[in-house]
Design a protein around this motif. Structure first.
Motif, PDB file in Angstrom:
ATOM      1  N   ASN A 237      -3.711  69.565  -1.225  1.00  0.00           N
ATOM      2  CA  ASN A 237      -2.453  68.405  -1.319  1.00  0.00           C
ATOM      3  C   ASN A 237      -2.310  67.583  -0.150  1.00  0.00           C
ATOM      4  O   ASN A 237      -1.201  67.668   0.329  1.00  0.00           O
ATOM      5  CB  ASN A 237      -1.232  69.175  -1.995  1.00  0.00           C
ATOM      6  CG  ASN A 237      -1.487  69.886  -3.445  1.00  0.00           C
ATOM      7  OD1 ASN A 237      -1.508  69.133  -4.458  1.00  0.00           O
ATOM      8  ND2 ASN A 237      -1.522  71.007  -3.356  1.00  0.00           N
ATOM      9  N   ASN A 238      -3.266  67.343   0.501  1.00  0.00           N
ATOM     10  CA  ASN A 238      -2.847  66.340   1.532  1.00  0.00           C
ATOM     11  C   ASN A 238      -3.672  64.705   1.195  1.00  0.00           C
ATOM     12  O   ASN A 238      -3.825  64.494   0.108  1.00  0.00           O
ATOM     13  CB  ASN A 238      -3.746  67.037   2.904  1.00  0.00           C
ATOM     14  CG  ASN A 238      -2.635  67.904   3.552  1.00  0.00           C
ATOM     15  OD1 ASN A 238      -1.991  67.689   4.238  1.00  0.00           O
ATOM     16  ND2 ASN A 238      -3.337  69.163   3.354  1.00  0.00           N
TER      17      ASN A 238
ATOM     18  N   ASN B 120      -6.996  66.341  -3.047  1.00  0.00           N
ATOM     19  CA  ASN B 120      -7.296  65.507  -1.660  1.00  0.00           C
ATOM     20  C   ASN B 120      -7.678  64.108  -2.281  1.00  0.00           C
ATOM     21  O   ASN B 120      -8.183  63.968  -3.704  1.00  0.00           O
ATOM     22  CB  ASN B 120      -8.026  65.943  -0.508  1.00  0.00           C
ATOM     23  CG  ASN B 120      -7.013  66.951   0.237  1.00  0.00           C
ATOM     24  OD1 ASN B 120      -6.169  66.350   1.196  1.00  0.00           O
ATOM     25  ND2 ASN B 120      -7.293  68.013   0.176  1.00  0.00           N
ATOM     26  N   LEU B 121      -7.761  63.162  -1.465  1.00  0.00           N
ATOM     27  CA  LEU B 121      -8.397  61.872  -2.050  1.00  0.00           C
ATOM     28  C   LEU B 121      -9.882  61.646  -1.655  1.00  0.00           C
ATOM     29  O   LEU B 121     -10.376  60.587  -1.118  1.00  0.00           O
ATOM     30  CB  LEU B 121      -7.639  60.560  -1.558  1.00  0.00           C
ATOM     31  CG  LEU B 121      -5.856  60.764  -1.557  1.00  0.00           C
ATOM     32  CD1 LEU B 121      -5.389  59.677  -0.920  1.00  0.00           C
ATOM     33  CD2 LEU B 121      -5.671  60.661  -3.299  1.00  0.00           C
ATOM     34  N   TRP B 122     -10.739  62.605  -1.840  1.00  0.00           N
ATOM     35  CA  TRP B 122     -12.108  62.770  -1.439  1.00  0.00           C
ATOM     36  C   TRP B 122     -12.938  61.313  -1.871  1.00  0.00           C
ATOM     37  O   TRP B 122     -12.884  61.170  -3.226  1.00  0.00           O
ATOM     38  CB  TRP B 122     -13.003  63.924  -2.115  1.00  0.00           C
ATOM     39  CG  TRP B 122     -12.245  65.231  -1.659  1.00  0.00           C
ATOM     40  CD1 TRP B 122     -11.718  66.261  -2.213  1.00  0.00           C
ATOM     41  CD2 TRP B 122     -11.937  65.413  -0.260  1.00  0.00           C
ATOM     42  NE1 TRP B 122     -11.205  67.238  -1.468  1.00  0.00           N
ATOM     43  CE2 TRP B 122     -11.435  66.845  -0.260  1.00  0.00           C
ATOM     44  CE3 TRP B 122     -12.259  64.949   0.860  1.00  0.00           C
ATOM     45  CZ2 TRP B 122     -11.009  67.448   0.738  1.00  0.00           C
ATOM     46  CZ3 TRP B 122     -12.023  65.735   2.044  1.00  0.00           C
ATOM     47  CH2 TRP B 122     -11.404  66.874   2.226  1.00  0.00           C
ATOM     48  N   LEU B 123     -13.525  60.746  -1.085  1.00  0.00           N
ATOM     49  CA  LEU B 123     -14.202  59.623  -1.104  1.00  0.00           C
ATOM     50  C   LEU B 123     -15.670  60.059  -1.254  1.00  0.00           C
ATOM     51  O   LEU B 123     -16.315  60.250  -0.009  1.00  0.00           O
ATOM     52  CB  LEU B 123     -13.803  58.384  -0.198  1.00  0.00           C
ATOM     53  CG  LEU B 123     -14.743  57.178  -0.266  1.00  0.00           C
ATOM     54  CD1 LEU B 123     -14.543  56.376  -1.495  1.00  0.00           C
ATOM     55  CD2 LEU B 123     -14.439  56.311   1.171  1.00  0.00           C
ATOM     56  N   CYS B 124     -16.282  59.749  -2.425  1.00  0.00           N
ATOM     57  CA  CYS B 124     -17.579  60.236  -2.377  1.00  0.00           C
ATOM     58  C   CYS B 124     -18.558  59.062  -2.173  1.00  0.00           C
ATOM     59  O   CYS B 124     -19.320  58.310  -2.965  1.00  0.00           O
ATOM     60  CB  CYS B 124     -17.901  60.647  -3.786  1.00  0.00           C
ATOM     61  SG  CYS B 124     -17.157  62.219  -4.235  1.00  0.00           S
ATOM     62  N   ASP B 125     -18.665  58.687  -0.835  1.00  0.00           N
ATOM     63  CA  ASP B 125     -19.712  57.790  -0.326  1.00  0.00           C
ATOM     64  C   ASP B 125     -20.873  58.279   0.582  1.00  0.00           C
ATOM     65  O   ASP B 125     -20.856  59.510   0.513  1.00  0.00           O
ATOM     66  CB  ASP B 125     -18.977  56.576   0.255  1.00  0.00           C
ATOM     67  CG  ASP B 125     -18.176  57.099   1.726  1.00  0.00           C
ATOM     68  OD1 ASP B 125     -18.008  58.033   1.759  1.00  0.00           O
ATOM     69  OD2 ASP B 125     -17.275  56.220   2.041  1.00  0.00           O
TER      70      ASP B 125
END
Length: 662
Positions: A285-286, A310-315
């Motif tokens: 929750n960050n 979390n707002l994981w960006l899969c790049d």
């Protein structure tokens, strides 16, 4: 005689010893019974004075009791007599749920455990705690203690204190002057925004520190504030406003670190440096989108890592996480790595991603000099052929592009045969058989032990279905993917395993997006298999069921309407047979009554009838009715004396008639 006296002297201790415990027990029993306060109930070493609406501690408490229950009363600060402090046997006191506004004085001098939760305590003095030299556990949760309300060094007076709970108070900073023997400190759910450099200077033995639910920021924590806690094992700083982990964490014995529900958007590479014994780490929750490669390398003892929400960006930056997750031992449990961006992979577990699903800017898959040719779009099957390199690529490779098929149009993509005697190739084709089946075929010019075929359903915003895979022997040249959803796009990948059973993702993997056909077909549509000829629209049975249900409902409504109309008509016909009808006009009858009974006199044009209102038998006697008309045709009112004290009156116009008798 002397012999008898010697025998008695010899056997006297033997005779008295069995009675000693009994006598002592009786003595203790009667002594306790006489020292138990009248308002309380005493049982062995317990005194129950709780929930009795007491305003003060009852008098008469004697020695021998160890636990005193005084909770849920109305005791205030003036309710502690001086004699209570001299009771040496009491070790545990429950005083929560009272009306204290200051830390009480005159508590039993040898108390070890003190519960003062849910009062309104605002101040803590040194004098009050100086009386409790043996106090080990102090619970002050849910009070109104502020930083200015704690006298400096007050808690240090309790030299034996090991556990201090100050949850849900009004503290804005860590209290000054904590006892050196403190092992557990709870400061959660306060208003702490500042931790000074020397806040924990003398508390080197602290093992558990909770700072959840405060107002801590990166600037509010001094760089060396936590560094002095060399024996700390658990540190919890959840629900604050940190953007990075606090600096200089105590690394010697730290086992559990909670940093969830903050605003962290990055974790420096050295944030967890030296935490070799850390077993549990929670950064859920960050606002984290990516992680620096190697940030977890020093956590050799890690057993559980939680990174949910979390707002994981899969790049491209997440590639190292994929490889790291797949290389982890079974002893490490990682939870919550799930893609949030971009939309095409949202909701996918990062561990299950293949490198082909990761979009990298300015990167392409290269092969030695392939040429892309587009064939006619009239073919019914969608075919894609690829020629990956299995030998050393040439210095000037050209990019290989993959064109997924579009709706309503079939495309075939082929590459030329490889150039050079050492070039090996794998050709893969995808044929849509019907709305739920896709045929995947391949031809390989090099030795393949097995093929791994993976497929997953693509959605508008995320991959909606789970990733499925199947292992096919190297002697086979294709596989049929059945039970697919109609008019849906699937990403299908074929991974060959060479003769050494090696798998090289990204080198030999061939992927393409293929869309299944719609479940409903017209007669003019071309079919590519026998299954399409018998394929039916799955919505047809539902439509038929809806029509049948609607027809049945309409029939029921009509029958119910007919029944209601029939009953209404029958009721009207039955009501018309009554001699007295409530529906008649008042012009058709007159009302009459006597002093001895209540009745209704109904007069029509040719007759009248007297009906009793109270279902009693009418009194016998003559009744005389005489209509009286005014000269202008109206009705006048005139009482007429009759026999049996009868009185008749008429309110409406009626035709003139002779006087009648009954």
């Amino acid at each position: 005689m002397e012999v008898q006296i010697r025998m008695w002297n010899k056997d006297l201790p033997t005779l008295i010893s069995p009675w000693i415990p009994i006598l002592l027990g009786l003595h203790m029993h009667f002594s306790w019974a006489t020292t138990c306060p009248e308002e309380c109930r005493c049982d062995r070493t317990f005194v129950y004075c709780n929930e009795r609406s007491l305003m003060s501690v009852p008098l008469g408490l004697g020695e021998g009791y160890k636990t005193l229950y005084l909770h849920n009363n109305q005791i205030n600060n003036a309710g502690f007599p001086l004699e209570m402090h001299n009771v040496a046997s009491v070790e545990t006191v429950y005083l929560y749920g009272n009306q204290l506004d200051e830390f009480p004085v005159n508590l039993p001098k040898n108390v070890r455990v003190l519960h003062l939760q849910e009062n309104n305590i605002q101040t803590v003095s040194r004098a009050a705690l100086a009386q409790l030299l043996r106090l080990e556990e102090l619970y002050l949760d849910d009070n109104s203690i502020s930083t200015v309300g704690v006298e400096e060094g007050a808690f240090r007076e309790a030299i034996s204190l090991k556990t201090l709970f100050l949850t849900k108070n009004h503290l804005s900073s860590v209290p000054v002057g904590l006892p050196e023997e403190l092992r557990e400190l709870r400061l959660d759910e306060n208003r702490i925004a500042l931790i000074a450099e020397d806040a924990f200077e003398n508390v080197t033995g602290l093992e558990r520190l909770l700072l959840d639910g405060n107002l801590l920021t990166d600037e509010g924590i001094a760089p060396g504030a936590l560094q002095t806690l060399v024996n700390l094992k658990t540190l919890s700083m959840a629900r604050n406003s940190l953007t990075v982990p606090p600096p200089n964490l105590p690394a010697e014995f730290l086992v559990k670190l909670n940093l969830q529900d903050n605003q962290m958007n990055e974790i420096p590479l050295t944030a967890f440096h030296g935490l070799h014994r850390l077993e549990r780490l929670d950064i859920s929750n960050n606002q984290l989108q990516s992680l620096t490669q190697g940030v977890f390398d020093g956590l050799r003892g890690l057993r559980q890592l939680t990174v949910r929400n979390n707002l994981w960006l899969c790049d491209c930056n997440i590639k190292w996480v994929i490889l790291w997750l797949k290389s982890l031992p079974a002893t490490l449990n990682v939870r919550g790595f799930m893609c949030q961006k971009p939309e095409r992979v949202r909701g996918m577990v990062i561990r299950e991603l293949t490198l082909e699903l990761i979009q990298c800017p300015n990167s392409t898959t290269t092969v030695p000099q392939p040429t892309l040719l587009s064939s006619s779009t009239a073919e019914s099957a969608t075919q894609t052929a690829f020629t990956p390199a299995r030998s050393q690529p040439t210095p000037t490779p050209s990019p290989l592009t993959i064109l997924p098929p579009t709706a309503g149009e079939d495309r075939e993509q082929r590459t030329n045969d490889p150039v050079g005697p050492r070039q090996e190739s794998l050709r893969v084709s995808f044929a849509v058989l019907n709305s739920s089946c896709i045929q995947v075929s391949w031809v390989s010019t090099f030795a393949v032990t097995a093929y791994k075929v993976t497929w997953v359903k693509m959605g508008h915003s995320l991959i909606t279905g789970p990733m499925q895979e199947s292992l096919v022997g190297g002697e086979r040249e294709g596989i049929a993917l059945a039970n697919l959803e109609p008019k849906s796009t699937y990403r299908i990948c074929v991974d060959p395993l060479d003769a050494l059973n090696n798998y090289h993702p990204g080198d030999d993997t061939i992927c393409s997006e293929v869309m299944t056909k719609s479940a409903s077909f017209h007669s003019g549509d071309n079919t590519t298999g026998p299954e399409q000829a018998t394929q039916q629209d799955p919505s047809s049975p539902l439509l038929l069921a809806g029509l049948i249900g609607g027809a049945v409902l309409m029939v029921l409504v009509v029958l119910l309407s007919i029944f209601c109309w029939h009953m209404h008509k029958k009721e009207r016909s039955d009501s018309s047979k009554w001699k007295y009808s409530r529906g008649r006009r008042k012009d058709d009858y007159c009302e009459a009554g006597t002093k001895k009974d209540n009745s209704i006199l109904e007069m029509t044009e040719t007759s009248f009838q007297i009906v009793s209102l109270n279902n009693e038998q009418l009194l016998k006697g003559d009744f005389r009715i005489q209509p009286i008309y005014t000269p202008n045709g109206g009705v006048g009112y005139r009482d007429s004396q009759r026999r049996n004290n009868s009185t008749a009156y008429c309110k409406n116009s009626v035709p003139e008639s002779d006087t009648c008798h009954k």
